[in-house]
Design a protein around this motif. Sequence first.
Motif, PDB file in Angstrom:
ATOM      1  N   GLU A  16       0.861  -1.674  -0.035  1.00 41.64           N
ATOM      2  CA  GLU A  16       0.076  -0.078  -0.142  1.00 41.64           C
ATOM      3  C   GLU A  16       0.977   1.252   0.352  1.00 41.64           C
ATOM      4  OE1 GLU A  16      -2.211   0.427   3.402  1.00 41.64           O
ATOM      5  OE2 GLU A  16      -3.426   1.785   2.586  1.00 41.64           O
ATOM      6  N   GLN A  17       0.620   1.896  -0.699  1.00 40.76           N
ATOM      7  CA  GLN A  17       1.123   3.698  -0.730  1.00 40.76           C
ATOM      8  C   GLN A  17      -0.003   4.343   0.082  1.00 40.76           C
ATOM      9  OE1 GLN A  17       4.407   4.350  -4.517  1.00 40.76           O
ATOM     10  NE2 GLN A  17       2.387   4.400  -4.970  1.00 40.76           N
ATOM     11  N   THR A  18       1.022   5.765   1.000  1.00 38.57           N
ATOM     12  CA  THR A  18      -0.199   6.265   1.029  1.00 38.57           C
ATOM     13  C   THR A  18      -0.390   7.690   0.818  1.00 38.57           C
ATOM     14  OG1 THR A  18       1.546   6.433   2.688  1.00 38.57           O
ATOM     15  CG2 THR A  18      -0.224   5.104   3.647  1.00 38.57           C
ATOM     16  N   GLY A  19       1.028   8.022   0.496  1.00 35.53           N
ATOM     17  CA  GLY A  19       1.109   8.874  -0.651  1.00 35.53           C
ATOM     18  C   GLY A  19       1.607   8.963  -1.820  1.00 35.53           C
ATOM     19  N   GLY A  20       0.678   7.889  -2.789  1.00 35.48           N
ATOM     20  CA  GLY A  20       1.214   7.460  -4.071  1.00 35.48           C
ATOM     21  C   GLY A  20       1.775   8.552  -5.171  1.00 35.48           C
ATOM     22  N   ARG A  21       2.422   8.875  -6.141  1.00 32.48           N
ATOM     23  CA  ARG A  21       2.538  10.178  -6.820  1.00 32.48           C
ATOM     24  C   ARG A  21       2.167   9.396  -8.129  1.00 32.48           C
ATOM     25  NH1 ARG A  21       7.478  12.220  -6.837  1.00 32.48           N
ATOM     26  NH2 ARG A  21       9.004  10.869  -5.777  1.00 32.48           N
ATOM     27  N   ARG A  61      -2.237  12.696  -8.143  1.00 37.21           N
ATOM     28  CA  ARG A  61      -1.819  11.577  -6.933  1.00 37.21           C
ATOM     29  C   ARG A  61      -1.926   9.861  -7.584  1.00 37.21           C
ATOM     30  NH1 ARG A  61      -5.230  10.621  -2.628  1.00 37.21           N
ATOM     31  NH2 ARG A  61      -4.197   8.938  -2.024  1.00 37.21           N
ATOM     32  N   TRP A  62      -1.638   8.853  -7.188  1.00 34.36           N
ATOM     33  CA  TRP A  62      -1.684   7.776  -7.560  1.00 34.36           C
ATOM     34  C   TRP A  62      -2.376   6.925  -6.846  1.00 34.36           C
ATOM     35  CZ3 TRP A  62      -1.539   5.689 -12.956  1.00 34.36           C
ATOM     36  CH2 TRP A  62      -1.694   4.441 -12.180  1.00 34.36           C
ATOM     37  N   LYS A  98      -6.840   3.503 -18.501  1.00 34.59           N
ATOM     38  CA  LYS A  98      -5.201   2.565 -17.466  1.00 34.59           C
ATOM     39  C   LYS A  98      -5.336   2.081 -16.949  1.00 34.59           C
ATOM     40  CE  LYS A  98      -1.461   6.311 -15.901  1.00 34.59           C
ATOM     41  NZ  LYS A  98      -0.762   7.788 -16.306  1.00 34.59           N
ATOM     42  N   ILE A  99      -4.227   1.265 -17.052  1.00 34.78           N
ATOM     43  CA  ILE A  99      -3.687   0.127 -16.163  1.00 34.78           C
ATOM     44  C   ILE A  99      -2.654   0.507 -15.335  1.00 34.78           C
ATOM     45  CG2 ILE A  99      -2.795  -1.431 -18.205  1.00 34.78           C
ATOM     46  CD1 ILE A  99      -4.606  -3.849 -16.526  1.00 34.78           C
ATOM     47  N   CYS A 100      -1.818   0.981 -16.572  1.00 37.23           N
ATOM     48  CA  CYS A 100      -0.769   1.024 -15.504  1.00 37.23           C
ATOM     49  C   CYS A 100      -0.199   2.411 -15.462  1.00 37.23           C
ATOM     50  CB  CYS A 100       0.522   0.357 -15.506  1.00 37.23           C
ATOM     51  SG  CYS A 100       1.898   0.845 -15.957  1.00 37.23           S
ATOM     52  N   GLY A 101       0.581   3.313 -14.525  1.00 36.93           N
ATOM     53  CA  GLY A 101       1.164   3.981 -14.571  1.00 36.93           C
ATOM     54  C   GLY A 101       2.740   4.336 -14.446  1.00 36.93           C
ATOM     55  N   ILE A 102       3.492   5.474 -15.218  1.00 37.59           N
ATOM     56  CA  ILE A 102       5.381   4.916 -14.345  1.00 37.59           C
ATOM     57  C   ILE A 102       5.343   6.612 -14.508  1.00 37.59           C
ATOM     58  CG2 ILE A 102       7.315   4.865 -15.666  1.00 37.59           C
ATOM     59  CD1 ILE A 102       5.584   2.555 -17.158  1.00 37.59           C
TER      60      ILE A 102
END
Length: 266
Positions: free
Chosen positions: A56-61, A67-68, A128-132
């Motif tokens: 888990e990410q609490t601050g995914g960017r 935000r992600w 979108k299924i994936c971001g980089i």
Amino acid sequence: MPIEPDLPGGVPERGTGAASSGRRVLTFERVDSTNEVAWREAERGVPEWTWVSADEQTGGRGRLSRRWHSPAGLGVWTSVVLRPGVTPSVAPGITMCASLAVARTLRKLHPMSVSLKWPNDVMVKGRKICGILTEMKASGERVEFVVCGIGINLNQAAEDFPAELRDAATSVFLETGHKADKAEALAELMPQMERVYAVFLSNGLQALMGEWRSMCPLFGKIVRMKTRGETVEGVFHDIDASGALVLRLESGVHRSFLAGDVEPVS
Ligand code: BTN
């Protein structure tokens, strides 16, 4: 024997794993952002091919300060530290290496029609299924390190996405009706990334463009490019050696973009 990682910013899950290739994997139950943790690790001098992965990410960017959304157990949230001996202008190509590695991974593991969207998105049927998110530290003409962060939506149902993302995002589960295995996805992704990156370093981005192009339906189409400051229309002409998108404007002039959002003009 697993070694407990001595890392700030996260709750350790299984510790550190090392592969014979030199790959190291630091796994966490929860972090702010795997890019943040990987960046701190890179500053501490960890070798390249150190992966940081979290449940888990609490601050995914995301890109462009977005935000992600990275809920517990529903996706691959991972970042890898790389130390390429390239100049900063070439480093954005690493984002394209990562999108290719993700596309290969998804195609191999799941029956889906995967496409690529410049610069950093992996799509299925327009969603979108994936971001980089690739970030680098450079001093002058020398790249000190790159952190390449990859987020793959695996097991979200529609209601797991925030309402504003529901039309734009998808997951392996939504596309196939089957739950995906995060460990299997990571185990496929890591060597795929190593293979693509090796080609990139030895032969340059152009050596990968044939495959990238074959998965990008926008080549040759009229597109609208939105950057922070302007919107420009033109033909999606090429991607150059540094990963920049080259548009052919109506005037015939070619113009390169290093960042922005590109959409087809219908
Ligand atoms: C984007 O499409 O805007 C990029 C999204 C990148 C998300 C991944 S998830 C793992 C890594 N850690 C982050 O905080 N972001 C990247």
